[in-house]
Scaffold this active site. Structure first.
Site, mmCIF file in Angstrom:
data_model
loop_
_atom_site.group_PDB
_atom_site.id
_atom_site.type_symbol
_atom_site.label_atom_id
_atom_site.label_comp_id
_atom_site.label_asym_id
_atom_site.label_seq_id
_atom_site.Cartn_x
_atom_site.Cartn_y
_atom_site.Cartn_z
ATOM 1 N N TYR A 1 -7.511 0.912 2.383
ATOM 2 C CA TYR A 1 -6.291 0.427 1.743
ATOM 3 C C TYR A 1 -5.493 1.635 1.278
ATOM 4 O O TYR A 1 -6.058 2.598 0.744
ATOM 5 C CB TYR A 1 -6.611 -0.457 0.538
ATOM 6 C CG TYR A 1 -5.393 -0.799 -0.299
ATOM 7 C CD1 TYR A 1 -4.651 -1.940 -0.043
ATOM 8 C CD2 TYR A 1 -4.971 0.045 -1.334
ATOM 9 C CE1 TYR A 1 -3.518 -2.241 -0.791
ATOM 10 C CE2 TYR A 1 -3.843 -0.253 -2.087
ATOM 11 C CZ TYR A 1 -3.121 -1.395 -1.809
ATOM 12 O OH TYR A 1 -1.998 -1.689 -2.544
ATOM 13 N N GLU B 1 2.854 -0.440 1.387
ATOM 14 C CA GLU B 1 1.468 -0.902 1.286
ATOM 15 C C GLU B 1 0.925 -1.108 2.692
ATOM 16 O O GLU B 1 1.460 -1.925 3.451
ATOM 17 C CB GLU B 1 1.371 -2.201 0.489
ATOM 18 C CG GLU B 1 -0.073 -2.662 0.279
ATOM 19 C CD GLU B 1 -0.170 -3.911 -0.577
ATOM 20 O OE1 GLU B 1 -0.762 -3.844 -1.666
ATOM 21 O OE2 GLU B 1 0.355 -4.963 -0.148
#
Length: 396
Positions: A118, A206
């Site tokens: 991530y 993101e």
């Protein structure tokens, strides 16, 4: 301003960030043609069909599926296109899927030596510095990771005086447990990602997941990109990427009339001039036992046309049980606002919810007299406490 995944990936690619390649289509037939093109260009024989909506958790709602043949590509695309996709980040009604991304399968069928990470870039508002947040737990909701395994979330802040440094990129790659070629690839990925973030005046990047393939390539498999709306004047080409179909139609309509409007889940509509006064008005509504149904700032030119449009937008919400107008007359004269309210009321017709009006500032006395003598069903007040009391009274 939010972007679709495919738009975010195109921007990332333009800054040298390796991405999962794909083609956006709007029909099942186009999906097959896109899959054939990807096969000829990349050699992929499996494809991922991804719904393009402004919401996360698409896979959980059935909006992301793997196709292992052209027949499956057509069938899956046909099923997803036009569906009402409900995810943890949409309303109960979901969002209509108008287009899908046909992407290459980068997980290499038959091979399992890959890792998912991530990574996001955003502003740390407590320090006033940009930061890179990253974790070895890619592919999962970052909120869940933060709750259950917070020690697996790392952050790297960037000093604005010197920018992102090489040692910081290497630190990130090291904390992700990489070595060799993958280590070098990740440092390049992080550097390019941060340059892209700053280069387009982004508010959020993101990437979940960032994939390390079995042959040590590092690439963005997904991309959530939010642009800073205040900087769009510097990026007119990106401003054109706005998809109004993905936004609340009432908010879009309000924007076209120069009104700052945000829909909320409450029962008291409010019309105010100035963001600070709007926040204070929402507070008194809450203290009075109600809940704000919206944030609406009419700005400094609260003339009859703008007031009327603001009324119409607020009253579209069936949950609104009362309407509070709280205007401070500084540059704008209160009597002109009062006349605008009277004219708007008459043009709309009978407003079937209680209307409470507080006008203070320049020509406030004249404004209250105009409201009181209008013959309309309007409650005119002077003090904020009076406004709160009236809200409590009409909601009782």
């Amino acid at each position: 301003m939010n972007l679709h995944e495919y738009q975010g990936k195109e921007i990332l690619n333009s800054f040298g960030v390796r991405i999962q390649r794909g083609i956006t289509v709007t029909t099942a037939e186009e999906a097959v043609a896109a899959a054939e093109k990807l096969n000829s260009e990349t050699g992929t024989s499996w494809w991922v069909v991804k719904a393009q909506v402004h919401a996360g958790g698409r896979g959980k709602g059935g909006g992301v599926k793997l196709a292992k043949s052209l027949k499956e590509v057509k069938s899956i695309a046909n099923d997803i296109l036009g569906m009402q996709l409900v995810t943890p980040q949409t309303s109960a009604e979901g969002k209509t899927v108008h287009q899908v991304l046909i992407a290459e399968d980068v997980y290499y069928p038959g091979e399992s030596e890959h890792s998912e990470f991530y990574m996001s870039v955003l502003l740390n508002r407590s320090t006033g510095r940009n930061m890179i947040m990253y974790s070895t737990e890619g592919g999962m909701d970052i909120e869940e990771v933060a709750e259950k395994t917070p020690h697996l979330i790392f952050t790297e802040e960037v000093d604005p005086k010197v920018g992102l440094q090489g040692f910081q990129c290497r630190k990130i790659a090291f904390n992700l447990g990489l070595s060799g070629t993958a280590f070098k690839e990740m440092t390049k990925f992080v550097s390019a990602l941060y340059i892209a973030y700053e280069g387009i005046d982004s508010a959020l990047f993101e990437i979940n997941p960032v994939l390390k393939t079995s042959d040590d390539k590092i690439m963005a498999v997904d991309a959530k990109v939010t642009l800073d709306g205040n900087a769009l004047y510097r990026h007119k080409n990106y401003a054109e990427l706005r998809d109004k179909r993905e936004e609340d139609p009432t908010e879009v309509e309000a924007g076209e009339f120069g009104l700052n409007f945000v829909k909320l889940d409450g029962n008291v509509g409010c019309m105010v001039n100035g963001a600070g006064l709007a926040m204070a008005t929402m507070d008194i509504i809450k203290q009075a036992g109600g809940n704000p149904a919206n944030f609406l700032d009419v700005g400094g030119t609260a003339d009859a046309a703008r007031v009327e449009q603001a009324f119409r937008i607020i009253l579209k919400d069936p949950e609104v049980k009362a309407l509070l107008v709280n205007i401070f007359g500084g540059i704008v004269r209160c009597d002109r606002v009062a006349q605008g309210i009277v004219d708007a009321y008459k043009n709309i017709g009978d407003i079937n919810v209680p209307l409470i009006v507080r006008l203070q500032g320049t020509n406030a006395v004249e404004a209250k007299k105009l409201i009181d003598e209008s013959g309309l069903k309007v409650e005119s007040v002077i003090l904020l406490q009076e406004a709160a009391d009236k809200v409590a009274e009409v909601l009782a």
